[in-house]
Scaffold this motif. Structure first.
Motif, short mmCIF file in Angstrom:
data_model
loop_
_atom_site.label_atom_id
_atom_site.label_comp_id
_atom_site.label_asym_id
_atom_site.label_seq_id
_atom_site.Cartn_x
_atom_site.Cartn_y
_atom_site.Cartn_z
N PHE A 120 21.22 54.51 20.62
CA PHE A 120 20.13 53.99 19.80
C PHE A 120 19.88 54.89 18.59
O PHE A 120 20.24 56.06 18.57
CB PHE A 120 18.85 53.79 20.61
N TYR A 121 19.29 54.27 17.57
CA TYR A 121 18.95 54.95 16.33
C TYR A 121 17.44 55.07 16.20
O TYR A 121 16.70 54.15 16.56
CB TYR A 121 19.50 54.19 15.12
N THR A 122 17.01 56.19 15.66
CA THR A 122 15.59 56.42 15.40
C THR A 122 15.43 57.15 14.08
O THR A 122 16.38 57.75 13.57
CB THR A 122 14.95 57.26 16.53
N LEU A 123 14.23 57.10 13.57
CA LEU A 123 13.89 57.77 12.32
C LEU A 123 12.95 58.93 12.64
O LEU A 123 11.97 58.76 13.36
CB LEU A 123 13.20 56.77 11.39
N ALA A 126 12.18 65.02 8.98
CA ALA A 126 13.14 66.14 8.96
C ALA A 126 12.46 67.46 9.34
O ALA A 126 13.05 68.30 10.01
CB ALA A 126 13.77 66.25 7.57
N LYS A 127 11.23 67.60 8.97
CA LYS A 127 10.49 68.84 9.22
C LYS A 127 10.23 69.06 10.72
O LYS A 127 10.19 70.19 11.19
CB LYS A 127 9.16 68.79 8.46
N ASP A 149 22.79 63.71 14.01
CA ASP A 149 22.06 63.17 12.88
C ASP A 149 23.02 62.44 11.97
O ASP A 149 23.98 63.02 11.45
CB ASP A 149 21.31 64.28 12.14
N GLU A 150 22.77 61.15 11.81
CA GLU A 150 23.66 60.26 11.04
C GLU A 150 23.54 60.53 9.55
O GLU A 150 24.53 60.61 8.84
CB GLU A 150 23.29 58.81 11.34
N CYS A 151 22.31 60.65 9.05
CA CYS A 151 22.12 60.94 7.63
C CYS A 151 20.70 61.42 7.38
O CYS A 151 19.81 61.22 8.20
CB CYS A 151 22.42 59.70 6.77
N THR A 178 13.42 62.42 5.71
CA THR A 178 13.62 61.84 7.04
C THR A 178 15.07 61.95 7.47
O THR A 178 15.98 62.06 6.64
CB THR A 178 13.20 60.37 7.07
N ILE A 179 15.26 61.89 8.78
CA ILE A 179 16.60 61.92 9.37
C ILE A 179 16.79 60.66 10.20
O ILE A 179 15.92 60.29 10.99
CB ILE A 179 16.75 63.17 10.28
N VAL A 180 17.94 60.00 10.03
CA VAL A 180 18.33 58.91 10.92
C VAL A 180 19.18 59.53 12.01
O VAL A 180 20.22 60.13 11.74
CB VAL A 180 19.11 57.81 10.18
N ARG A 181 18.70 59.42 13.24
CA ARG A 181 19.35 60.08 14.37
C ARG A 181 19.97 59.05 15.31
O ARG A 181 19.35 58.05 15.64
CB ARG A 181 18.33 60.93 15.12
N CYS A 182 21.20 59.32 15.73
CA CYS A 182 21.88 58.51 16.73
C CYS A 182 21.82 59.26 18.06
O CYS A 182 22.29 60.39 18.16
CB CYS A 182 23.33 58.26 16.34
#
Length: 199
Positions: A120-123, A126-127, A149-151, A178-182
Motif C-alpha cells: 500500500f501507498y501512503t502520504l 517529510a519532517k 520511499d517512492e518519491c 511530503t513523501i509517498v511511501r510504499c
C-alpha cells in the motif's frame, strides 16, 4: 471498542473528527490554501470524505473505531486500486491516540490482506515520517511490513505521478514537503500468491 465499516449512516457521527487544527503538522488556518469563513476547510474535508467514502462507491472504503457507547472516535480510509493489487491509505483521523490509530491500521491491513493486497501507498509529512511510522504501526505490523520511499514532493508543488496526485494528494498543493511511501508485506509472511487472472 470495535471496528465498523462506515457508510452513509455515519455522516454526522464522524464530523467531529474533521475539526482539527493541524494537517500533516501544519496549522490549517495559517496556511495559504484555507478558504473563506463561509466554507471552512474542515467542512470541505468532511463533505469530500462523505461524497467519496460514505456514498457506496466500491473502491473507496472507510473503517471507524467505535467506543463502548457507540461513538466513532477515530477512522481510517483507503482506496482499492483496479489497476494493480495495491491499496492507498488516504486518511487517519483520531485524537492522536496511538492505540486507536494502530487498531485501525491493523484492521485496514487485515481487510486488504484478505483481498490479496499486500502492498500500500501512503502520504507522509517529510519532517515526521519516521516518527509517524513508529506511532501508527503496531508491533506486529512493524515486524511484518517493510517500506521504501517512492518519491518526495516539495511543498506547494504538484506530484507528477497521476495516481499519487489524484488519490493521495486529492489534487491539492500541500504546504509542507511530503513523501509517498510504499509499504509492503515481507516475503516470509506471504502465505500464498493471489490469483491475478480469469476468463
Amino acid at each position: 471498542m470495535k471496528i465498523v465499516e462506515l457508510d452513509h449512516t455515519h455522516i454526522d457521527a464522524v464530523v467531529h473528527l474533521f475539526y482539527t487544527k493541524n494537517f500533516m503538522g501544519t496549522d490549517l488556518h495559517a496556511s495559504y490554501f484555507v478558504p473563506t469563513d463561509k466554507n471552512p476547510i474542515e467542512k470541505i474535508y468532511h463533505s469530500s470524505f462523505v461524497e467519496t467514502y460514505l456514498s457506496g462507491l466500491i473502491r473507496y472504503k472507510a473503517l471507524g473505531l467505535q467506543d463502548n457507547n457507540g461513538k466513532i472516535i477515530a477512522l481510517i480510509s483507503f482506496y482499492l486500486s483496479p489497476n494493480e493489487p495495491v491499496w492507498y491509505g488516504t486518511m487517519i483521523r483520531s485524537s492522536n491516540n496511538r492505540h486507536h490509530v494502530r487498531m485501525l491500521l491493523d484492521a485496514a491491513i487485515g481487510y486488504n490482506e484478505k483481498l490479496g493486497r499486500y502492498r500500500f501507498y501512503t502520504l507522509w509529512s517529510a519532517k515526521h515520517a519516521r516518527l509517524l511510522r513508529r506511532f501508527a504501526f503496531s508491533k506486529d505490523a512493524l515486524s511484518r511490513y517493510d517500506y521504501f520511499d517512492e518519491c518526495m514532493v516539495p511543498a506547494k508543488t504538484k506530484c507528477v505521478h497521476q495516481n499519487f496526485w489524484t488519490i493521495l494528494f486529492s489534487r491539492i498543493l500541500l504546504p509542507t514537503d511530503t513523501i509517498v511511501r510504499c509499504t509492503y508485506l515481507k516475503r516470509e509472511y506471504r502465505v500464498d500468491t493471489p490469483i491475478g487472472g480469469y476468463l
